[in-house]
Design a protein around this motif. Structure first.
Motif: not given
Length: 456
Positions: A38-43, A246-248, A251, A254-255
């Protein structure tokens, strides 16, 4: 040329090592080492999926498919490379909700079906990733020999050791951080190669050189590539790690769509370069290597740019695979410590590097691993279906194995001949085994689940 190539490769590897080592979370435990939960955003997820999926294979396969089979087959390749990410975009959130503390495809299989299916899924995943890892290291050696006077074995060892340094120390976070920069770098370098090399082509495009292949044959190749690449990549533990990193759910969705969309563009661009080379050049090599034939007409310095591009492609996939194998080892062997996971990553690379140094072709083994993935991918993903059962999954996977052999057996009248056809003699992929595996596993899984649903 040797000095320039050495400095370029060393500079890139030092940069990747620095990026990877600084990404380590100082107080992170074993779970953070293998999931970065749960640490990474979509980009970050999108760029990491792009970099992890891209390898040196894109400099060989899409250009050759485009040059020899045509745009339709190339489109199939591009879609096949991106489709696993689209599947994760739609199925990933449901998998996260079903198994919020999950860490691997094996754990998902166990949660759905039990220990037996988990072991089989883990074996398929490991086989596929070892083939991928060996192929990538073999490729960087071959490309180094092709584009410079530097000994390719030096590049093999340098990439293996450098990526080990930062993945063994920093875990998944190191791979994610380097992926982000490697993705941006490979996109920039690919654009440079395209813009510099294309104007250097000596002749106008000759449409008569387009492959004269029936549309049905092109579609058959395209469908083969879609099934093989998609099925195999859905057993790539590195992708499953990013599902939980992925953080959620948003994300992740979209990622995954970002990674899939850019993957289609990259594969299409590289394949188009292969088509352009075949339409302009009289000789694209034997065996055909249209991307590298394109470089023979360009300034010498572009060869170094292409070599760094290949290094980015290989390093990004190798560090992902190294950490993915360590992750799978941790989840399959309960009680394995963080230190043990690091040593496992290092020890596993010894036989891989030794095989890669031999320069063998691993294509046939790759195709067999892809086919094994195709026999089980639908039963595994059907674990999200409420009516799915363990007997249905086992029956489906077994039916997939039979379905892979059956087309060849029926056409030749011999089960042994069918088995040989499913092992791809000559390293040539054919549609029938993949389609047979996929259809048989799906039909039997669904049928058994409907006839004998879960007891409530």
């Amino acid at each position: 040329m040797i000095v320039t190539a050495s400095l370029a490769l060393a500079g890139a590897l030092i940069l990747f090592t620095w990026l990877g080592l600084r990404a380590r979370l100082a107080d992170g435990g074993l779970d953070d080492y293998i999931t970065a939960r749960n640490s990474q955003g979509a980009q970050a997820i999108g760029l990491s999926l792009l970099a992890s999926g891209m390898g040196a294979w894109i400099l060989f396969a899409p250009p050759e498919v485009g040059a020899l089979v045509g745009p339709v087959a190339l489109a199939g390749y591009a879609v096949g490379a991106a489709l696993p990410f689209i599947v994760f975009a739609f199925c990933g959130p449901a998998i996260r909700r079903y198994l919020p503390e999950g860490r691997s495809i094996g754990e998902f299989a166990q949660a759905c079906y039990g220990n037996g299916v988990r072991r089989w899924v883990a074996i398929i995943s490991v086989l596929y990733m070892l083939c991928f890892l060996t192929a990538e290291l073999t490729a960087i050696g071959a490309i180094t020999n092709l584009l410079s006077d530097l000994n390719g074995n030096i590049a093999v060892i340098a990439v293996a050791v450098t990526t080990l340094i930062y993945t063994a120390w920093g875990g998944l976070r190191a791979s994610l951080e380097t992926d982000r920069w490697q993705a941006l770098l490979l996109l920039a370098l690919l654009v440079v190669v395209a813009f510099v090399a294309l104007p250097q082509l000596p002749n106008a495009f000759d449409a008569a050189k387009l492959p004269d292949i029936p549309v049905t044959a092109s579609l058959s190749v395209a469908l083969t590539l879609v099934i093989a690449v998609t099925a195999a990549n859905l057993f790539h533990q590195g992708y499953w790690q990013r599902l939980w990193a992925a953080e959620d759910d948003a994300a992740l969705g979209r990622g995954a769509m970002l990674g899939g969309g850019v993957t289609v563009l990259v594969v299409a661009l590289v394949g188009a370069l292969g088509i352009a080379a075949s339409l302009s050049l009289d000789d694209i090599g034997t065996p055909p290597i249209p991307f590298f034939a394109l470089l023979t007409q360009a300034p010498a310095w572009l060869g170094i740019v292409a070599l760094v591009l290949a290094l980015c492609l290989v390093a990004s996939s190798v560090d992902t695979l190294q950490n993915a194998l360590a992750s799978l080892a941790v989840t399959e062997k309960q009680g394995l410590s963080l230190t043990s996971a690091r040593w496992f990553t290092c020890l596993l690379m010894i036989p891989v590097v030794l095989i890669a140094l031999q320069g063998y072709s691993v294509l046939r083994l790759f195709l067999i691993a892809d086919l094994l993935c195709a026999t089980a991918v639908i039963p595994v993903l059907l674990g999200l279906w409420s009516r799915m059962t363990t007997p249905a999954a086992v029956a489906g996977a077994l039916a997939g194995l039979v379905g892979a052999v059956l087309p060849g057996a029926v056409s030749t009248g011999s089960m042994m001949a069918g088995l040989e056809a499913a092992s791809f003699p000559g390293g040539i992929p054919t549609l029938a085994p993949y389609l047979g595996a996929l259809c048989a596993s799906t039909l039997v899984s669904v049928a058994v689940a409907l006839v004998a649903p879960k007891k409530r």
